[in-house]
Enzyme design. Structure first.
Site, short mmCIF file in Angstrom:
data_model
loop_
_atom_site.label_atom_id
_atom_site.label_comp_id
_atom_site.label_asym_id
_atom_site.label_seq_id
_atom_site.Cartn_x
_atom_site.Cartn_y
_atom_site.Cartn_z
N ILE A 105 0.83 -1.21 0.00
CA ILE A 105 0.00 0.00 0.00
C ILE A 105 0.87 1.26 0.00
CG2 ILE A 105 -0.25 -0.03 2.53
CD1 ILE A 105 -3.17 1.07 2.03
N CYS A 106 0.35 2.29 -0.63
CA CYS A 106 0.90 3.64 -0.61
C CYS A 106 2.28 3.70 -1.28
CB CYS A 106 0.92 4.16 0.83
SG CYS A 106 0.92 5.95 0.97
N HIS A 107 3.34 3.97 -0.52
CA HIS A 107 4.70 4.07 -1.07
C HIS A 107 5.42 2.72 -1.12
CE1 HIS A 107 4.02 8.33 -0.17
NE2 HIS A 107 5.00 8.59 -1.03
N TRP A 126 0.66 5.29 -4.12
CA TRP A 126 0.60 6.74 -3.95
C TRP A 126 0.99 7.33 -5.32
CZ3 TRP A 126 -1.56 9.69 -0.51
CH2 TRP A 126 -1.24 11.06 -0.47
N SER A 158 -2.81 -0.85 -3.12
CA SER A 158 -3.73 0.26 -2.84
C SER A 158 -2.95 1.56 -2.76
CB SER A 158 -4.49 0.04 -1.53
OG SER A 158 -5.56 -0.85 -1.71
#
Length: 180
Positions: A105-107, A126, A158
Site C-alpha cells: 500500500i501507498c509508497h 501513492w 492500494s
C-alpha cells in the site's frame, strides 16, 4: 496462515501497519513483524513519531518459505530504507519467485520496483510513484485496490490510508484463495 509484515526500523506509516495487522488477526491468521534489525521499529503518523512495535523476525534469518504471504505497509521513508537493504529486497523477491501473494500500500511499491518484480504487472500506489512504476516496466492505475495476476503470484496494491478498508478485505480474500 502465517503472514509476514516487512518494515524498516523506522518510517512505516502506523495506520498502514496496524489496520492490516488487526484485520489479519481478526481473520484468524498470524501476522509476524519482520524488519532489517532486531529490537523495535518506530512507526510514524505522517512525519511525527508514533508508537514502537517489537520485531519478531529479522530479514536474513527469516525465509519466505515460512510464510503464506507478505504485506508491505507504506510510509515515505519505510520503503526507501527497505530498498537499500539487499536482504530485504531479496526477501520480497522470494515471495514473487515462489508464487506467494503480496500486498503493498501507498509508497510500499518502491520496494517492489527495487526487487524488479513490477515488470508486466498492473498496480496502484501513492501517485508520486507512478513514474517509477512505469520506468520499472509496470502499468500504474489510479484505483482504490488493484489485484494483478499477470505473473507468478497475485499482487494486491492500494493507494493510501483512505483505501485501507478495501485493501485489507481484498488482500485477506486473495490470501485465503491462494492458501486453499
Amino acid at each position: 496462515m502465517r503472514i509476514a509484515f516487512l518494515t524498516a526500523p523506522e518510517g512505516v506509516e502506523q495506520i498502514e501497519l496496524t489496520d492490516p495487522w488487526q484485520a489479519t488477526v481478526d481473520a484468524g491468521h498470524e501476522p509476524v513483524l519482520v524488519s532489517t534489525e532486531p529490537g523495535k521499529i518506530q512507526a510514524f503518523n505522517h512525519l511525527d513519531k508514533a508508537d514502537t512495535f517489537p520485531v519478531q523476525e529479522v530479514v536474513g534469518e527469516a525465509s519466505a518459505d515460512s510464510f503464506a504471504a507478505l504485506v508491505l505497509p507504506g510510509g515515505v521513508a519505510n520503503p526507501d530504507f527497505l530498498r537499500t537493504d539487499e536482504k530485504a529486497v531479496a526477501f520480497v523477491r522470494d515471495f514473487f519467485t515462489q508464487g506467494r501473494p503480496v500486498a503493498a500500500i501507498c509508497h510500499a511499491p518502491w520496494t517492489l520496483v527495487e526487487a524488479d518484480v513490477v515488470r508486466g504487472r498492473v498496480l496502484t500506489s501513492w501517485p508520486s510513484l507512478r513514474t517509477d512504476i512505469r520506468n520499472a516496466g509496470g502499468t500504474w492505475v489510479d484505483e482504490q485496490v488493484k489485484v494483478c495476476d499477470h505473473g507468478n503470484n497475485k499482487l494486491v496494491t492500494s493507494r493510501k490510508p483512505d483505501d485501507l478498508k478495501a485493501f485489507c478485505q481484498t488482500f485477506l480474500d486473495v490470501f485465503a484463495q491462494e492458501a486453499a
